[in-house]
Motif scaffolding. Sequence first.
Motif, PDB file in Angstrom:
ATOM      1  N   MET A   1      27.127  -7.744 -17.861  1.00 52.31           N
ATOM      2  CA  MET A   1      27.475  -6.840 -18.941  1.00 52.31           C
ATOM      3  C   MET A   1      28.516  -5.860 -18.406  1.00 52.31           C
ATOM      4  N   SER A   2      29.627  -5.790 -19.105  1.00 47.11           N
ATOM      5  CA  SER A   2      30.674  -4.879 -18.659  1.00 47.11           C
ATOM      6  C   SER A   2      30.271  -3.431 -18.940  1.00 47.11           C
ATOM      7  N   PRO A   3      30.874  -2.482 -18.232  1.00 48.34           N
ATOM      8  CA  PRO A   3      30.493  -1.073 -18.418  1.00 48.34           C
ATOM      9  C   PRO A   3      30.596  -0.593 -19.868  1.00 48.34           C
ATOM     10  N   SER A   4      31.631  -1.010 -20.592  1.00 46.22           N
ATOM     11  CA  SER A   4      31.753  -0.563 -21.981  1.00 46.22           C
ATOM     12  C   SER A   4      30.658  -1.170 -22.846  1.00 46.22           C
ATOM     13  N   ASN A   5      30.310  -2.437 -22.607  1.00 45.64           N
ATOM     14  CA  ASN A   5      29.225  -3.061 -23.351  1.00 45.64           C
ATOM     15  C   ASN A   5      27.896  -2.405 -23.004  1.00 45.64           C
ATOM     16  N   SER A   6      27.728  -2.061 -21.742  1.00 49.92           N
ATOM     17  CA  SER A   6      26.506  -1.409 -21.293  1.00 49.92           C
ATOM     18  C   SER A   6      26.350  -0.044 -21.960  1.00 49.92           C
ATOM     19  N   ALA A   7      27.397   0.718 -21.993  1.00 50.67           N
ATOM     20  CA  ALA A   7      27.362   2.048 -22.610  1.00 50.67           C
ATOM     21  C   ALA A   7      27.025   1.927 -24.094  1.00 50.67           C
ATOM     22  N   GLU A   8      27.636   0.968 -24.756  1.00 57.74           N
ATOM     23  CA  GLU A   8      27.380   0.769 -26.186  1.00 57.74           C
ATOM     24  C   GLU A   8      25.934   0.337 -26.415  1.00 57.74           C
ATOM     25  N   TYR A   9      25.440  -0.551 -25.560  1.00 60.38           N
ATOM     26  CA  TYR A   9      24.046  -1.012 -25.669  1.00 60.38           C
ATOM     27  C   TYR A   9      23.081   0.172 -25.580  1.00 60.38           C
ATOM     28  N   ARG A  13      20.555   1.778 -28.313  1.00 60.79           N
ATOM     29  CA  ARG A  13      19.133   1.823 -27.980  1.00 60.79           C
ATOM     30  C   ARG A  13      18.560   3.220 -28.183  1.00 60.79           C
ATOM     31  N   ARG A  14      19.300   4.245 -27.775  1.00 62.26           N
ATOM     32  CA  ARG A  14      18.828   5.626 -27.929  1.00 62.26           C
ATOM     33  C   ARG A  14      18.716   6.024 -29.402  1.00 62.26           C
ATOM     34  N   GLU A  15      19.461   5.346 -30.276  1.00 61.76           N
ATOM     35  CA  GLU A  15      19.368   5.634 -31.706  1.00 61.76           C
ATOM     36  C   GLU A  15      18.049   5.125 -32.291  1.00 61.76           C
ATOM     37  N   THR A  16      17.472   4.070 -31.698  1.00 62.35           N
ATOM     38  CA  THR A  16      16.278   3.447 -32.278  1.00 62.35           C
ATOM     39  C   THR A  16      15.019   3.582 -31.429  1.00 62.35           C
TER      40      THR A  16
END
Length: 59
Positions: A1-9, A13-16
């Motif tokens: 998982m690239s850093p940008s994908n990781s940050a978005e993930y 996750r923190r939203e739910t």
Amino acid sequence: MSPSNSAEYYRKRRETIGQFSVPLSREKLNALTEKLKAQNKTKTQWLNEKVDEELGQEK
């Protein structure tokens, strides 16, 4: 998982998903862990069941 994908993930996750953490004596925690192990449950499963019971949403 690239850093940008990781940050978005993690942002999504923190939203739910919320975090619930409380201090507990080591003795009680160990006893609970052993009991749950015997029941083949995780602490997350157990806590979700207890919260559902408390909220009156038993399955």
